[in-house]
Design a protein around this motif. Structure first.
Motif, mmCIF file in Angstrom:
data_model
loop_
_atom_site.group_PDB
_atom_site.id
_atom_site.type_symbol
_atom_site.label_atom_id
_atom_site.label_comp_id
_atom_site.label_asym_id
_atom_site.label_seq_id
_atom_site.Cartn_x
_atom_site.Cartn_y
_atom_site.Cartn_z
ATOM 1 N N TYR A 265 39.909 31.826 42.834
ATOM 2 C CA TYR A 265 39.871 31.455 44.260
ATOM 3 C C TYR A 265 38.708 31.465 44.976
ATOM 4 N N PRO A 266 37.665 30.496 44.649
ATOM 5 C CA PRO A 266 36.795 31.029 44.798
ATOM 6 C C PRO A 266 36.290 30.500 47.095
ATOM 7 N N LEU A 267 36.934 29.298 47.096
ATOM 8 C CA LEU A 267 37.073 28.355 48.828
ATOM 9 C C LEU A 267 38.217 29.506 49.751
ATOM 10 N N ASP A 268 39.328 30.299 48.926
ATOM 11 C CA ASP A 268 39.502 31.207 49.045
ATOM 12 C C ASP A 268 38.821 32.725 49.727
ATOM 13 N N LEU A 269 38.228 33.118 49.214
ATOM 14 C CA LEU A 269 37.799 33.893 48.981
ATOM 15 C C LEU A 269 36.115 33.568 50.553
ATOM 16 N N ALA B 160 37.935 41.106 39.919
ATOM 17 C CA ALA B 160 37.089 39.897 39.193
ATOM 18 C C ALA B 160 37.142 40.599 37.628
ATOM 19 N N PRO B 161 37.823 40.088 36.896
ATOM 20 C CA PRO B 161 38.046 39.902 35.802
ATOM 21 C C PRO B 161 36.396 40.098 34.566
ATOM 22 N N PRO C 148 37.836 35.961 25.501
ATOM 23 C CA PRO C 148 36.814 35.053 25.733
ATOM 24 C C PRO C 148 35.545 34.935 26.752
ATOM 25 N N THR C 149 34.715 34.338 27.187
ATOM 26 C CA THR C 149 33.828 34.524 28.158
ATOM 27 C C THR C 149 34.223 32.983 28.945
ATOM 28 N N GLU C 150 34.483 32.714 28.428
ATOM 29 C CA GLU C 150 35.420 30.746 29.196
ATOM 30 C C GLU C 150 36.401 31.090 29.740
ATOM 31 N N LYS C 151 37.371 32.145 29.378
ATOM 32 C CA LYS C 151 38.559 32.639 30.391
ATOM 33 C C LYS C 151 38.450 32.618 31.378
ATOM 34 N N THR C 152 37.104 33.334 32.162
ATOM 35 C CA THR C 152 37.601 34.164 33.190
ATOM 36 C C THR C 152 38.155 33.486 34.520
ATOM 37 N N VAL C 153 38.059 32.270 35.023
ATOM 38 C CA VAL C 153 38.513 31.754 36.256
ATOM 39 C C VAL C 153 40.313 32.066 35.556
ATOM 40 N N GLU C 154 41.019 30.987 34.254
ATOM 41 C CA GLU C 154 41.964 31.485 33.521
ATOM 42 C C GLU C 154 42.599 33.076 34.239
ATOM 43 N N MET C 155 41.938 33.747 33.722
ATOM 44 C CA MET C 155 42.551 35.253 33.453
ATOM 45 C C MET C 155 42.841 35.262 34.631
ATOM 46 N N LYS D 68 43.200 33.851 37.255
ATOM 47 C CA LYS D 68 44.872 32.675 38.056
ATOM 48 C C LYS D 68 45.977 33.314 37.261
ATOM 49 N N LEU D 69 45.731 33.367 36.306
ATOM 50 C CA LEU D 69 47.098 34.155 35.822
ATOM 51 C C LEU D 69 47.627 35.081 36.317
ATOM 52 N N ALA D 70 46.679 36.102 36.878
ATOM 53 C CA ALA D 70 46.790 36.759 37.542
ATOM 54 C C ALA D 70 47.035 37.045 38.528
#
Length: 304
Positions: free
Chosen positions: A188-192, A212-213, A221-228, A230-232
């Motif tokens: 959530y970069p805008l929130d940050l 910071a996942p 997998p490296t492409e799942k960083t944002v998804e991870m 958001k799931l948190a």
């Protein structure tokens, strides 16, 4: 502090285009801590200095003079970041400068090794911003467990899963009564960005705790960083909030999650560090998430 623009930022396109961390970092693929630092520096602007203790960022920045940073960076010992920032803040004040002093430290250098200097700086009322980017282990040296490693997580020093819970850093910081503290997440970069801007508009000690996942450490997998990330937030494992002069406000993404959180298993199942998690440990983790959500909800409502 530097003059921070007052114009409203309501979407990512309104964030300044200037870059203070370049593409030539030594970060791992999918690294969320370098993504966070990009937005931190966009919010802070060029009249800022970073104090970085031993952590992943010490490596990410590269080797001088060909570093990826476009602001001054002070690399200091593991335990000394907040102490160094205290002296630096006082020195700037004595010369009439309003340069932003920002500590950018991992969880090892904050929750464990650096907690004494962090506490001291907050007790003294140091005018600075301390940011802990939390990948829940000692990522720079091979993913050993830290005080921030969650219950059940496998690391190189807890191959069977960590038997104890994550240290509640935020409640430790809260006990120091800072004028501003917040949680954030790389997804959530805008929130940050907004929280960094608000923090830098307030004098005194400020604290932001970012989840910071980490793909290699968490084993996804490296492409799942944002998804991870958001799931948190959506499962309630990580609640986004800010506490300004003691008043707690739970932020939008977590408001929805707290009303109806997604299953904890959705977050756990995507991470190799939780492989073979026992049903008993999963139940305990679920209880801890629910208890934390309820505690924060009661505080926001003013119910003790």
């Amino acid at each position: 502090m530097t003059d921070i623009s007052r114009r409203s930022v309501t979407n990512l396109s309104a964030i300044p285009k200037e870059e203070y961390i370049y593409r030539c970092t030594s970060a791992c693929a999918g690294c969320s801590s370098s993504l966070c630092l990009r937005y931190v520096l966009k919010a802070a602007g060029p009249d800022s200095v970073l104090v970085v203790p031993a952590c992943c960022t010490s490596v990410i920045q590269g080797i001088y003079p060909a570093t990826a940073m476009n602001v001054p960076v002070y690399n200091v010992a593991f335990a000394a970041a907040a102490a160094c920032a205290s002296g630096m803040s006082e020195a700037f004040a004595a010369t009439g400068k309003e340069t932003n002093v920002i500590v950018y430290a991992g969880d090892g250098g904050t929750v464990d090794i650096g907690i004494q200097s962090l506490s001291g700086a907050f007790e003294r009322g140091t005018n600075f911003l301390y940011i802990c980017y939390d990948n829940e282990a000692y990522g720079n040296t091979g993913m050993q467990r830290s005080g921030s490693t969650p219950l059940g997580a496998r690391t190189t020093t807890t191959p069977g899963g960590k038997p104890t819970s994550k240290k509640d850093l935020d409640r430790i910081v809260e006990a120091h009564n800072p004028p501003y503290m917040a949680t954030a997440c790389s997804a959530y970069p805008l929130d940050l960005y907004k929280k960094v801007r608000k923090a830098l508009s307030i004098r005194g000690p400020k604290f932001i705790h970012i989840l910071a996942p980490c793909p290699p450490g968490w084993r996804y997998p490296t492409e799942k960083t944002v998804e991870m990330g958001k799931l948190a937030v959506k499962t309630g494992v990580w609640v986004l909030y800010e506490r300004e002069f003691g008043k707690l406000t739970i932020n939008g993404p977590s408001k929805a999650a707290m009303r109806k959180p997604e299953p904890l298993e959705d977050y756990i199942s995507g991470q190799g560090r939780f492989k073979n998690l026992s049903p008993e440990t999963l139940d305990l983790m679920r209880q801890q998430v629910e208890q934390n959500i309820q505690r924060l909800a009661r505080e926001e409502e003013g119910v003790c």
